[in-house]
Design a protein around this motif. Sequence first.
Motif, PDB file in Angstrom:
ATOM      1  N   THR A  45      -8.827   0.873  -3.166  1.00 19.80           N
ATOM      2  CA  THR A  45      -7.825  -0.034  -3.745  1.00 19.80           C
ATOM      3  C   THR A  45      -6.642  -0.173  -2.790  1.00 19.80           C
ATOM      4  OG1 THR A  45      -8.457   0.591  -5.960  1.00 19.80           O
ATOM      5  CG2 THR A  45      -6.287  -0.389  -5.697  1.00 19.80           C
ATOM      6  N   LEU A  46      -6.176   0.952  -2.259  1.00 13.61           N
ATOM      7  CA  LEU A  46      -5.038   0.888  -1.329  1.00 13.61           C
ATOM      8  C   LEU A  46      -5.400   0.066  -0.093  1.00 13.61           C
ATOM      9  CD1 LEU A  46      -3.521   4.473  -1.461  1.00 13.61           C
ATOM     10  CD2 LEU A  46      -2.707   2.378  -2.545  1.00 13.61           C
TER      11      LEU A  46
ATOM     12  N   ALA B  83      -8.721  -9.093  -2.392  1.00 11.29           N
ATOM     13  CA  ALA B  83      -7.639  -8.115  -2.381  1.00 11.29           C
ATOM     14  C   ALA B  83      -7.246  -7.703  -3.790  1.00 11.29           C
ATOM     15  CB  ALA B  83      -6.426  -8.671  -1.648  1.00 11.29           C
ATOM     16  N   TRP B  84      -7.341  -8.614  -4.742  1.00  6.67           N
ATOM     17  CA  TRP B  84      -7.039  -8.194  -6.114  1.00  6.67           C
ATOM     18  C   TRP B  84      -8.304  -8.088  -6.963  1.00  6.67           C
ATOM     19  CZ3 TRP B  84      -8.587 -11.552  -9.864  1.00  6.67           C
ATOM     20  CH2 TRP B  84      -8.760 -12.895  -9.507  1.00  6.67           C
TER      21      TRP B  84
ATOM     22  N   THR C 257      -8.638 -13.262  -2.088  1.00  3.30           N
ATOM     23  CA  THR C 257      -9.119 -13.093  -3.457  1.00  3.30           C
ATOM     24  C   THR C 257      -9.627 -11.675  -3.677  1.00  3.30           C
ATOM     25  OG1 THR C 257      -9.777 -15.390  -3.375  1.00  3.30           O
ATOM     26  CG2 THR C 257     -10.641 -14.072  -5.182  1.00  3.30           C
TER      27      THR C 257
ATOM     28  N   MET D 295      -7.629  -2.351   0.150  1.00  2.00           N
ATOM     29  CA  MET D 295      -7.721  -3.765  -0.191  1.00  2.00           C
ATOM     30  C   MET D 295      -6.343  -4.362  -0.440  1.00  2.00           C
ATOM     31  SD  MET D 295     -10.747  -4.732   0.110  1.00  2.00           S
ATOM     32  CE  MET D 295     -10.589  -6.408  -0.447  1.00  2.00           C
ATOM     33  N   VAL D 296      -5.499  -3.598  -1.126  1.00  2.00           N
ATOM     34  CA  VAL D 296      -4.164  -4.101  -1.437  1.00  2.00           C
ATOM     35  C   VAL D 296      -3.361  -4.290  -0.144  1.00  2.00           C
ATOM     36  CG1 VAL D 296      -1.983  -3.301  -2.381  1.00  2.00           C
ATOM     37  CG2 VAL D 296      -3.981  -3.340  -3.816  1.00  2.00           C
ATOM     38  N   GLY D 297      -3.631  -3.435   0.818  1.00  2.00           N
ATOM     39  CA  GLY D 297      -2.947  -3.580   2.104  1.00  2.00           C
ATOM     40  C   GLY D 297      -3.754  -4.388   3.096  1.00  2.00           C
TER      41      GLY D 297
ATOM     42  N   TRP E 248      -2.583   1.230 -11.345  1.00  2.00           N
ATOM     43  CA  TRP E 248      -3.678   0.451 -10.761  1.00  2.00           C
ATOM     44  C   TRP E 248      -3.510  -1.029 -11.124  1.00  2.00           C
ATOM     45  CZ3 TRP E 248      -9.019   3.286 -11.011  1.00  2.00           C
ATOM     46  CH2 TRP E 248      -9.867   2.790  -9.998  1.00  2.00           C
TER      47      TRP E 248
ATOM     48  N   PRO F 121       0.816  -1.226   0.000  1.00  2.00           N
ATOM     49  CA  PRO F 121       0.000   0.000   0.000  1.00  2.00           C
ATOM     50  C   PRO F 121       0.844   1.268   0.000  1.00  2.00           C
ATOM     51  CG  PRO F 121      -0.228  -1.193   2.074  1.00  2.00           C
ATOM     52  CD  PRO F 121       0.485  -2.101   1.132  1.00  2.00           C
TER      53      PRO F 121
ATOM     54  N   LEU G 247     -13.198  -2.272  -9.372  1.00  2.00           N
ATOM     55  CA  LEU G 247     -13.196  -0.805  -9.338  1.00  2.00           C
ATOM     56  C   LEU G 247     -12.554  -0.244 -10.599  1.00  2.00           C
ATOM     57  CD1 LEU G 247     -12.208  -0.066  -5.635  1.00  2.00           C
ATOM     58  CD2 LEU G 247     -14.459   0.105  -6.685  1.00  2.00           C
ATOM     59  N   LEU G 248     -11.468  -0.885 -11.011  1.00  2.00           N
ATOM     60  CA  LEU G 248     -10.768  -0.408 -12.217  1.00  2.00           C
ATOM     61  C   LEU G 248     -11.692  -0.474 -13.425  1.00  2.00           C
ATOM     62  CD1 LEU G 248      -7.148  -1.124 -13.211  1.00  2.00           C
ATOM     63  CD2 LEU G 248      -8.900  -1.583 -14.876  1.00  2.00           C
TER      64      LEU G 248
ATOM     65  N   SER H 111      -0.837  -7.729  -6.063  1.00  2.47           N
ATOM     66  CA  SER H 111      -1.734  -8.243  -5.045  1.00  2.47           C
ATOM     67  C   SER H 111      -2.181  -9.663  -5.387  1.00  2.47           C
ATOM     68  CB  SER H 111      -2.935  -7.308  -4.933  1.00  2.47           C
ATOM     69  OG  SER H 111      -3.731  -7.678  -3.865  1.00  2.47           O
TER      70      SER H 111
ATOM     71  N   PRO I  75     -10.253  -4.499  -6.349  1.00  2.00           N
ATOM     72  CA  PRO I  75      -9.630  -3.401  -7.101  1.00  2.00           C
ATOM     73  C   PRO I  75      -9.825  -3.537  -8.606  1.00  2.00           C
ATOM     74  CG  PRO I  75      -8.155  -4.104  -5.372  1.00  2.00           C
ATOM     75  CD  PRO I  75      -9.313  -5.052  -5.369  1.00  2.00           C
ATOM     76  N   LEU I  76      -9.818  -4.776  -9.072  1.00  2.00           N
ATOM     77  CA  LEU I  76     -10.037  -4.988 -10.506  1.00  2.00           C
ATOM     78  C   LEU I  76     -11.443  -4.536 -10.899  1.00  2.00           C
ATOM     79  CD1 LEU I  76      -8.822  -6.156 -13.094  1.00  2.00           C
ATOM     80  CD2 LEU I  76      -9.832  -8.346 -12.493  1.00  2.00           C
TER      81      LEU I  76
ATOM     82  N   ILE J 174      -2.842  -4.317  -8.735  1.00  2.00           N
ATOM     83  CA  ILE J 174      -3.720  -5.490  -8.755  1.00  2.00           C
ATOM     84  C   ILE J 174      -2.907  -6.746  -9.026  1.00  2.00           C
ATOM     85  CG2 ILE J 174      -5.570  -6.601 -10.042  1.00  2.00           C
ATOM     86  CD1 ILE J 174      -6.729  -3.750 -10.463  1.00  2.00           C
TER      87      ILE J 174
ATOM     88  N   TYR K 183     -11.892   5.698  -5.918  1.00  2.00           N
ATOM     89  CA  TYR K 183     -11.658   4.259  -6.104  1.00  2.00           C
ATOM     90  C   TYR K 183     -10.232   3.861  -5.780  1.00  2.00           C
ATOM     91  CZ  TYR K 183     -15.953   5.529  -8.117  1.00  2.00           C
ATOM     92  OH  TYR K 183     -17.183   6.063  -8.240  1.00  2.00           O
ATOM     93  N   LEU K 184      -9.327   4.844  -5.811  1.00  2.00           N
ATOM     94  CA  LEU K 184      -7.940   4.524  -5.465  1.00  2.00           C
ATOM     95  C   LEU K 184      -7.800   4.285  -3.959  1.00  2.00           C
ATOM     96  CD1 LEU K 184      -5.950   6.922  -7.794  1.00  2.00           C
ATOM     97  CD2 LEU K 184      -6.192   4.449  -7.958  1.00  2.00           C
TER      98      LEU K 184
ATOM     99  N   SER L  59     -14.195   2.182 -13.447  1.00  2.00           N
ATOM    100  CA  SER L  59     -13.674   3.524 -13.718  1.00  2.00           C
ATOM    101  C   SER L  59     -13.132   3.662 -15.133  1.00  2.00           C
ATOM    102  CB  SER L  59     -12.536   3.856 -12.748  1.00  2.00           C
ATOM    103  OG  SER L  59     -12.850   3.424 -11.472  1.00  2.00           O
TER     104      SER L  59
END
Lengths: 102, 893
Positions: free
Chosen positions: B78-79, B277-278, B275, B81-83, A70, A34, B284-285, A77, B281-282, A74, B74-75, B288
């Motif tokens: 994403t952060l 976690a990626w 799952t 979830m990624v963390g 982005w 992050p 959301l991507l 991750s 964000p996908l 992903i 959305y970022l 957007s």
Amino acid sequence: MTAPDQDERRRPSLFLERQSYRRRRLMDAARLLPLLGAAMIALPLLWPDESGGAGAVPMSAAIVYIFACWGILILISLLFGFAARRLSAREKDEPEAGKWQR
Amino acid sequence: MATLNVLILVCLGYVVLLFGVAFAADRLAAAGRGRWLRSPLIYTLSLSIYCTAWTFYGAVGNAARSGLEFVTIYLGPTLVMVGWWWGLRKLVRVGRSQRVTSIADLISSRYGKSNTLAICVTILAVVGGTPYIALQLQSITLSFSIFAEADPTGLYREGSSVFWVATGLALFAILFGTRNLDANERHHGVVTAIALEAVVKLVALLAVGIFVVWTIAGGIEQMMDRIDSSPIGQWNIDASRWTTFTFLSAAAFICLPRMFQVMVVENDDESHLRTAAWAFPLYLLLMSLFVVPIAVVGLDLMPAGANPDLFVLTVPLSQGNDWLAMLSFIGGFSSATSMVIVTAMALSTMVSNHVVMPIWLSAQEGSASVSGDVRTIVLMARRVSIAAIMALGYFYYRMSGGGAALASIGLVAFAGISQILPALVGGLFWRGATRTGALVGLSIGFGLWIYTLLLPGMGGGLIPVSVIENGPFGWGFLRPQALFGIEGIDPMVHSVMWSLSLNTIGFCVASLLSFPSPLERLQGAQFVNVFDHSVAPQGWTGSVAQSEDLMIMTQRILGTVPAQEFFQAEAERQNGRPGRLPEPTPGFLQRLERELSGSVGAATAHAMIGQIVGGSSVSVEDLLAVADESAQLLEYSSQLEEKSAELTRTARKLREANTKLTQVSAQKDDFLSQVSHELRTPMTSIRAFSEIMRDADDLSADDQIRYAAIIHDEALRLTRVLDDLLDLSVLESGQVSLNVGDGSLKSVLDRAVSSALAGGDGSLIVRRVRPSERIQLHTDLDRLGQVFINLISNAQKYCDALEPVLTISTHDVGGQVVIDFVDNGSGIPPEAQSMVFEKFARVGSDKAGGAGLGLAICREIMQRLGGDITYLPGQGGAGFRLSLPLAYRQAAQ
């Protein structure tokens, strides 16, 4: 081969075995991710904009950059998810190994 | 052309489809065949309720106004979830191990199960959710209005349509959110319906995007050129808004009640996070991806005054693509409805658990059991709260005039709900966070948010314009949008900065200054160190006989007959004796909770059993009991230790006594044999000589006299031995009575020396240090004299020097009179030194004819007089040291 191996086990080692060392570093990576993402997202703030006069970054480039970052996040991750799953599965397979690494 | 009637029909059809899907999913789950219902995919898709009508319509509008700024919303998630390894994993673990039912429950649980805090968070969530609901209302109303404009029949009025939309959504949410009270409250149905809606809105947005890029613009490159030449064709971002919104969306993503509901409460496997976690964000991507192209094309194609929030609808419509517009409308409708359903579920759970049920349960204390009334209460509470929440949203919409951009309304909601963040994060990572701190922080943040953002955002309705412009009472430094006179900041950034920073400061300072209750500290430890403590959800720990209370409560909810049947079955299962109430074992409580949750929902069932049984986790009382018990154990074990030490001591004493007894017994045997030997020797010679005198006729007179003298001597010796023995036994038995008198040491010595030397051959010379002998004694002088005589006569008898000399010296040593008798003979050999004070101990041959009792008697006398006699080695001859306590002398003076 077995004798030195047993020796290693008997002595509480300062260092972890290779396997759990990898796992710890993987966790570190997960924690850093992050931060990396935040840095990547904050980077465009340094770009020149319209008020800066000439040479403002075109929107298409900005879109490509943002979505590329982005996507990278992903992807990392996703890879981390797979790695974590493999490691946790292995840990379940060898519960004894976990004890030695404490 | 799609008419309004068709549109309404489509909406109704869609709602029926959602109900059908939910119903089917519930049936599948009940039949145990819906494994895929618990898959990570469904979990990820359910998270997509983050994307509401704001995303669907507002993102494009935002992009048309401010370029890429929309992407921050959305970022941030994403952060997060990624963390996930850092934060969400812990949040989910805590949620599962503490069985939390909402974010208010989590906060209250962390800070000592404080209901005050739960009510605060609930109010905050309801008020913070209000603009968000208004946003959904506005978007649906707007989308209706678009179709209405195109509808020739023209039966559309904006004001009434908002009302009907609100009512419709409320009905829908009530039907959907409170429908599910008779299923086991894993909301499979709702979650599956939401997942379907997630797919619908994604497909709709992607379809519009693809239509825009490939049909209207003609490909990616042309699209990119078009973007660059559009009004938003250059990078132009306000740095403070960019960072603030990224942070804000990340915070809101965690704190939003509906996100918490799907992310934590509905989570049934932690590994789903891996799952999501990626995958999320996908998602959301993808949501957007086409926002900017749609915005650019909309700006291009639509007339100047068109509302950019509706480009997703108006662009396909303007191109005559009615079906795509319809799909797009359904997508937006999905976004709004899924958000409303889950928000209503989450908020109504919070309201019924933390506000209504506590009040109702305390009001119903001790009343008769009426079957089914709790169920009614819960349902009513949920329905009323949903209606109230929708009404609040409606009023917000009316107040704000309905003209604001969707994104700005959403951000207001985000800023409100984010006020929970300090308490939440502090509670998860800082054991020092206290309830007071959380209350103070929340109040400051909530107050500032209302003052600086919510009220000004609602226009002049609730806050006078003069206050906004000049501050309250004309105090310029308190102007809502320029606190402390700092002007020129974006109002949104201004409010978020002040409210969150002062919230955090208040939270930290109050936490540092206050002291937490024991329960808070316990919960704090369990939250912060959750990975060290629990893996699985904790079971009930009911221990007291609360079965009757449970029975009454169950009758109220399930009805009398089913409740009694359930308890009978449970009693039979437990001890095979139906007719008695079952013990509240953890297993029974768990089954009961599941049974109740079928009627009132898991959250309420849990809360109700918790109220009767007293909590699922360790309570302070339990802890205290444990501590008390261990203290008792400690005390008991220390008592045991003491006793065992005492036993050891006693055993040692017994052993010593035994040894002594053995020694004494051996001594007695020795003594008897010695005595008989001592008595026998003179007796033998007496008998022998008396027989000679009796039997021999021709004894000369000389011989007769000699023999008689021998007999006389032996008899004397016998008498002396017997006297000594008698003396010794009297002394040893302690029956001797001391004849205590006063006199000087000198006179005692004088008498002893003269009487001892009187019977001797006169060869012994006694040397004395007379000046030091002037000591007054208070003791038995005769006995002391006896000791002196004994020692002097011993020297007389045993000193083997040619010119025997006995030196008597007197000292005052450490409070004692010490009298040494040292002669110049060869002394007593070392091996015999320890024996000289024993009875019948004689050094060397029996040359002097003593019985060997003299020194033993001396020792007994000295000990009776409070002193001692010891052998004094290393004096060149035999030396004896007498010691007498000075107390006698002092007492005499």
